[in-house]
Design a protein around this motif. Structure first.
Motif, PDB file in Angstrom:
ATOM      1  N   VAL A 148       0.868  -1.185   0.000  1.00 27.94           N
ATOM      2  CA  VAL A 148       0.000   0.000   0.000  1.00 27.94           C
ATOM      3  C   VAL A 148       0.898   1.225   0.000  1.00 27.94           C
ATOM      4  CG1 VAL A 148      -1.639   1.392   1.345  1.00 27.94           C
ATOM      5  CG2 VAL A 148      -1.871  -1.088   1.337  1.00 27.94           C
ATOM      6  N   LYS A 179      -1.055  13.865  12.422  1.00 30.50           N
ATOM      7  CA  LYS A 179      -0.185  12.745  12.032  1.00 30.50           C
ATOM      8  C   LYS A 179      -0.417  11.511  12.885  1.00 30.50           C
ATOM      9  CE  LYS A 179       4.317  13.653  11.312  1.00 30.50           C
ATOM     10  NZ  LYS A 179       5.565  14.445  11.369  1.00 30.50           N
ATOM     11  N   SER A 180      -0.707  11.720  14.170  1.00 30.91           N
ATOM     12  CA  SER A 180      -0.896  10.554  15.046  1.00 30.91           C
ATOM     13  C   SER A 180      -2.359  10.093  15.049  1.00 30.91           C
ATOM     14  CB  SER A 180      -0.429  10.872  16.467  1.00 30.91           C
ATOM     15  OG  SER A 180      -1.255  11.857  17.028  1.00 30.91           O
ATOM     16  N   LYS A 181      -3.168  10.702  14.200  1.00 36.96           N
ATOM     17  CA  LYS A 181      -4.602  10.370  14.063  1.00 36.96           C
ATOM     18  C   LYS A 181      -5.361  10.592  15.362  1.00 36.96           C
ATOM     19  CE  LYS A 181      -4.483   7.537   9.973  1.00 36.96           C
ATOM     20  NZ  LYS A 181      -4.926   8.665   9.146  1.00 36.96           N
ATOM     21  N   VAL A 211      -9.619   8.328   4.637  1.00 38.69           N
ATOM     22  CA  VAL A 211      -8.625   7.301   4.279  1.00 38.69           C
ATOM     23  C   VAL A 211      -9.299   6.448   3.224  1.00 38.69           C
ATOM     24  CG1 VAL A 211      -7.291   5.308   5.059  1.00 38.69           C
ATOM     25  CG2 VAL A 211      -7.603   7.242   6.594  1.00 38.69           C
ATOM     26  N   GLN A 255      -3.682   4.713  -0.978  1.00 32.08           N
ATOM     27  CA  GLN A 255      -4.584   5.120   0.100  1.00 32.08           C
ATOM     28  C   GLN A 255      -4.376   6.623   0.313  1.00 32.08           C
ATOM     29  OE1 GLN A 255      -4.065   3.505   4.252  1.00 32.08           O
ATOM     30  NE2 GLN A 255      -5.474   1.970   3.433  1.00 32.08           N
TER      31      GLN A 255
ATOM     32  N   PHE B  82      -0.363   5.170  15.868  1.00 31.37           N
ATOM     33  CA  PHE B  82      -1.539   6.034  15.741  1.00 31.37           C
ATOM     34  C   PHE B  82      -2.318   5.981  17.049  1.00 31.37           C
ATOM     35  CE2 PHE B  82      -1.567   5.229  10.918  1.00 31.37           C
ATOM     36  CZ  PHE B  82      -0.910   6.418  10.676  1.00 31.37           C
ATOM     37  N   TYR B 187      -2.342  -0.443  10.091  1.00 36.19           N
ATOM     38  CA  TYR B 187      -3.488   0.432   9.807  1.00 36.19           C
ATOM     39  C   TYR B 187      -3.737   0.515   8.305  1.00 36.19           C
ATOM     40  CZ  TYR B 187      -6.579   4.480  10.029  1.00 36.19           C
ATOM     41  OH  TYR B 187      -7.661   5.322   9.907  1.00 36.19           O
ATOM     42  N   ARG B 188      -2.650   0.510   7.526  1.00 37.43           N
ATOM     43  CA  ARG B 188      -2.795   0.632   6.077  1.00 37.43           C
ATOM     44  C   ARG B 188      -3.483  -0.591   5.477  1.00 37.43           C
ATOM     45  NH1 ARG B 188      -2.821   5.749   5.628  1.00 37.43           N
ATOM     46  NH2 ARG B 188      -1.199   6.666   6.920  1.00 37.43           N
ATOM     47  N   PHE B 189      -3.239  -1.753   6.085  1.00 39.11           N
ATOM     48  CA  PHE B 189      -3.818  -2.980   5.519  1.00 39.11           C
ATOM     49  C   PHE B 189      -5.160  -3.347   6.144  1.00 39.11           C
ATOM     50  CE2 PHE B 189       0.736  -3.295   4.730  1.00 39.11           C
ATOM     51  CZ  PHE B 189       0.720  -3.522   3.364  1.00 39.11           C
ATOM     52  N   ALA B 191      -7.383  -0.831   7.471  1.00 33.48           N
ATOM     53  CA  ALA B 191      -7.981   0.470   7.794  1.00 33.48           C
ATOM     54  C   ALA B 191      -9.483   0.357   8.064  1.00 33.48           C
ATOM     55  CB  ALA B 191      -7.702   1.468   6.677  1.00 33.48           C
ATOM     56  N   ARG B 195     -11.090   1.110  11.705  1.00 30.61           N
ATOM     57  CA  ARG B 195     -11.978   2.276  11.828  1.00 30.61           C
ATOM     58  C   ARG B 195     -13.360   1.855  12.313  1.00 30.61           C
ATOM     59  NH1 ARG B 195     -10.288   6.907   8.600  1.00 30.61           N
ATOM     60  NH2 ARG B 195     -12.272   7.141   7.536  1.00 30.61           N
TER      61      ARG B 195
END
Lengths: 322, 210
Positions: A148, A179-181, A211, A255, B82, B187-189, B191, B195
């Protein structure tokens, strides 16, 4: 271009890191980038002047025999850019494969890491941006099928933050929360300083909460958000990237995430991080760094990325387990 | 599969109850066994209990995709993760405490005893005040009583321990609570899953039904 004599040997003599490095070098060479070679040492002052650009500001320094202060390179981009002649009418396209010396964020100790990457700077054309982003994605694909690339546009994000933050220090604090959400923290920080601004804070939060793959629905959302945050010009520039088939054809691996932010004093425009399955951290990072060029007194534009080969250990270990 | 690290102990169990209430429970988690990992393959969830101070490390290094860790641990370790949701559990504050009526003299180097050396160093650096930070591992309140330090930097919940030792809260550094955290690559994989889970937990946190 000189073509070297082909040497035949068993690929088994190459370790994983070297094999990956050679594979990436071949990819960049085939796409019109030439090899940049720089020494292991650099003037210490270069890093002192641009320490915020470094992944980690600790540098191994030493005195040369003439008393001048040198450093073992913690970064490659600064060395490449400091030596470039900006009077040329062409874009400079170079790739590198170098060792860099940095403090590990996990152990707190210096380590030597192999880094492969490319830089495109000078008279960069509009088509060079999708070219570089596509090569970043192809690099990730060669590391692992599951990848990704998280993509942001710093011009959009900083324009939006600028509507609410009066000073650069406030902007930096807000950017750190984004940045740290930490969305609750970001909302409360901004509301406490600038208020809700008739619902515009909700729009800002939707920008940083987004996102998504860059499908038409997502890009429509971004356009609507940008128009409410006075960032239409920035959006139009960002949107052009997806007119390129190499980018739109790989949309499932992209993403969009505007909370991904690089150092504000060096990066502008596109900013991206690449991830592969089980890596645990970003294995690639890059973006547009026109502000660095200006700080070095150079003209033109610049975009590039680095692949951190030392971060592929987790990936290899999990592949061995399978 | 979503790997979730939770802290052993009362707070971790309260947090797990919130996951359960949000519909993310797995069987066996509450049994007193020597088992370390509790998975539900069908639902794609795998939990493990770890020492509270280790949650952030498991998540930062990607051994766990998400976890719940105290803000004190996150600030002290500087974990690059995060911070998705404030779980509003384990509420307390990080404060400077010292003898009643204590105030430092201008230009004086203040002696500070603490377990949280990074938080304390950053706090005094932000005030441009010289501080001699003394790392201790426990019974922090003893340090000013025996003259080892002028003040302490520590977690304050009710303030009763301070009161019992003739100490008081002098300055609040930050509020502390448990946070849902996520590994930046995971998180990218995952998400969408992360969430959704965060949204479901947020409803529990704010007292609404999922």
């Amino acid at each position: 271009m000189k073509t070297g004599k082909k040497i035949e040997f068993d690929a088994g003599v190459l370790d994983d890191e070297l094999r990956t490095a050679l594979d990436l070098r071949q990819l960049y060479l085939e796409n019109g980038f030439s090899r940049s070679r720089i020494g292991k040492f650099e003037r210490y002052d270069l890093y002192r002047e641009h320490k915020d650009f470094l992944v980690c500001e600790n540098v191994i320094s030493f005195s040369d025999t003439d008393g001048s202060l040198l450093a073992l390179k913690p970064d490659v981009t600064l060395s490449i850019i400091s030596g470039f002649d900006d009077s040329s009418s062409k874009a400079h396209k170079v790739y590198y494969d170098e060792d860099v010396f940095r403090v590990s964020g996990w152990t707190g100790r210096f380590k030597c890491c192999r880094q492969v990457g490319l830089e495109c700077f000078g008279k960069v054309s509009g088509s060079d941006f999708p070219l570089v982003l596509n090569l970043a994605m192809e690099s990730l694909a060669r590391l692992d099928g599951q990848y990704v690339i998280a993509l942001s546009d710093m011009n959009i994000a900083l324009k939006a933050l600028g509507l609410f933050c009066k000073t650069e220090a406030e902007k930096a604090q807000a950017a750190a929360l984004a940045k740290s959400k930490n969305h609750a923290g970001l909302r409360s920080f901004i509301a406490g300083r600038a208020g809700n601004q008739n619902g515009r804070l909700d729009v800002l939060m939707s920008l940083f909460g987004l996102v998504s793959a860059p499908d038409s629905g997502c890009l429509d959302d971004v356009r609507r958000i940008c128009s409410e945050l006075n960032a239409v010009k920035e959006y139009d520039s960002f949107r052009r990237l997806f007119d390129d088939d190499r980018i739109s054809g790989n949309a499932e691996h992209i993403q969009i995430d505007f909370s991904l932010l690089g150092d504000m004093s060096y990066y502008s425009g596109l900013y991206f991080n690449g991830f592969v399955g089980n890596s645990g951290e970003a294995v690639l990072s890059g973006g547009e760094y026109e502000k660095l060029l200006r700080k070095m007194g150079k003209k033109g534009k610049a975009i590039g990325f680095a692949v951190y080969l030392d971060r592929l250990g987790n990936l290899r270990r999990s592949a061995e387990k399978c | 599969m979503l790997n979730i690290a939770l802290a052993k102990g009362r707070l971790g169990e309260e947090i797990y109850s919130m996951f359960e209430e949000a519909g993310y429970g797995v069987s066996g988690m509450r049994e007193k066994t020597r088992k370390l990992i509790f998975s539900d393959e069908q639902r794609g969830l795998s939990y493990f209990w770890v020492k509270p101070s280790d949650v952030a490390i498991y998540v930062e290094r990607g051994a766990a995709d998400i976890g719940v860790a105290g803000k004190d641990i996150l600030l002290e370790s500087g974990a690059d993760v995060f911070e998705i949701l404030d779980m509003r559990k384990g509420l307390c504050r990080m404060s400077v405490a010292g003898p009643v009526g204590y105030s430092s003299k201008p230009g004086e180097t203040i002696r500070v005893a603490t377990k949280f050396v990074n938080i304390a160093s950053e706090f005094y650096a932000s005030k441009y005040q010289d501080a001699d930070i003394i790392r201790l591992n426990g019974s922090i309140e003893l340090a000013p009583l025996l003259g080892l330090s002028d003040v302490i930097v520590d977690i304050v919940e009710t303030g009763n321990t301070l009161k019992a030792n003739n100490l008081c809260e002098l300055e609040r550094i930050t509020d502390i609570s448990a946070w849902l955290i996520a590994n930046k690559a995971s998180y990218r994989f995952h998400a969408a899953e992360i969430r959704k889970l965060a949204n479901d937990l947020e409803r529990i946190v704010s007292g609404k039904e999922v």
